[in-house]
Design an enzyme around this catalytic site. Structure first.
Site, PDB file in Angstrom:
ATOM      1  N   ASP A 136       0.820  -1.218   0.000  1.00  0.00           N
ATOM      2  CA  ASP A 136       0.000   0.000   0.000  1.00  0.00           C
ATOM      3  C   ASP A 136       0.853   1.267   0.000  1.00  0.00           C
ATOM      4  O   ASP A 136       2.026   1.237   0.368  1.00  0.00           O
ATOM      5  CB  ASP A 136      -0.888   0.032   1.257  1.00  0.00           C
ATOM      6  CG  ASP A 136      -2.043  -0.966   1.167  1.00  0.00           C
ATOM      7  OD1 ASP A 136      -2.048  -1.793   0.235  1.00  0.00           O
ATOM      8  OD2 ASP A 136      -2.922  -0.911   2.039  1.00  0.00           O
ATOM      9  N   HIS A 154       3.924  -2.404   3.021  1.00  0.00           N
ATOM     10  CA  HIS A 154       4.036  -1.087   2.388  1.00  0.00           C
ATOM     11  C   HIS A 154       5.393  -0.995   1.697  1.00  0.00           C
ATOM     12  O   HIS A 154       6.409  -1.311   2.340  1.00  0.00           O
ATOM     13  CB  HIS A 154       3.909   0.013   3.442  1.00  0.00           C
ATOM     14  CG  HIS A 154       2.582   0.003   4.152  1.00  0.00           C
ATOM     15  ND1 HIS A 154       2.291  -0.901   5.159  1.00  0.00           N
ATOM     16  CD2 HIS A 154       1.473   0.760   3.975  1.00  0.00           C
ATOM     17  CE1 HIS A 154       1.049  -0.689   5.582  1.00  0.00           C
ATOM     18  NE2 HIS A 154       0.516   0.306   4.877  1.00  0.00           N
TER      19      HIS A 154
END
Ligand code: NI
Length: 252
Positions: free
Chosen positions: A77, A219
């Site tokens: 993300d 991430h």
């Protein structure tokens, strides 16, 4: 012979006949019940055998057929990130592993080439939001704009619109389902990689919870996250897992 004897014989014959009919009925009924039980048992055994075969095949990391492969999906993300996304893409390429990137519109506009590269290298691109916002705190119109602006940026970068969305904080507005025709993707494992610089801790958290069809949240925003991703891939591949995009995982 007396008339009374005839009566007796007639009633004996009648009695025998009735006995015969009742026995026949009971016999047929018993046969039907036994046959039914046998069929049920056979079906149960077949199901049990299929189950055992499946378990045995999965336990051996079996790749006899597509359905028997243990699949897992890595998702990243908040990117693309100019420092860490290129390194991550290199590492994924080395290992032949596809992943899914839920990107931010603002970052896609700044680094479109990274999104194009990820897409060209077989990764799935999904929408996170335009800026990193909780969509539930916005009006419907503002939330739709967050999604659509990001999707336009993705389209401009790699020529395709995204079909999957992971809303920030997992907060989707249900009433947008009609306006925004996207598939919402959340996650099964969140090792909170953004809150630590220890790749080992992230790996440990993922490995203790991972199972078949897990969606892992990471991430591409720090050196330790990228290192953790590499270790997770190496360890899970050694355990017989195959990495796929969330699309492939959800299609089953
Ligand atoms: Ni996020």
């Amino acid at each position: 012979m007396h008339l009374g004897d005839w009566e007796k014989i007639r009633s004996k014959i009648l009695y025998s006949f009735l006995l015969f009919v009742v026995s026949l009925a009971v016999g047929i009924l018993a046969a039907v019940v036994v046959e039914h039980c046998a069929q049920t048992r056979q079906r149960e055994t077949q199901i049990e055998n299929a189950h055992t075969d499946y378990k045995a095949a999965s336990a051996s990391g079996g790749k006899q057929s597509d359905e028997l492969t243990k699949k897992v999906a890595l998702t990243f993300d908040d990117g693309p990130n100019p420092d860490y996304t290129p390194v991550l893409l290199d590492e994924l390429k080395k290992r032949g592993v596809p992943a899914t990137f839920f990107v931010l519109g603002t970052e896609v506009e700044q680094y479109p080439k990274l999104v194009r590269r990820a897409s060209e290298e077989g990764h799935l691109i999904g929408v996170h939001s335009y800026k990193h916002v909780n969509l539930r705190q916005l009006s419907d119109q503002q939330a739709v704009e967050q999604v659509n602006r990001t999707n336009e940026a993705i389209h401009a970068a790699c020529g395709q619109y995204a079909s999957y969305i992971r809303p920030p904080y997992g907060c989707w507005k249900e009433d947008l389902d009609y306006e925004v025709q996207m598939v919402e993707v959340l996650w099964d494992i969140d090792p909170r990689d953004w809150a630590t610089t220890s790749a080992d801790l992230v790996v440990q958290r993922v490995l203790q919870d991972v199972e078949e069809n897990s969606i892992i949240l990471l991430h591409d925003a720090s050196e330790s996250s990228v290192r953790a991703a590499c270790m997770i891939i190496d360890r899970l591949q050694a355990q017989g897992y195959t990495f796929v995009t969330v699309e492939e995982l959800l299609m089953e």
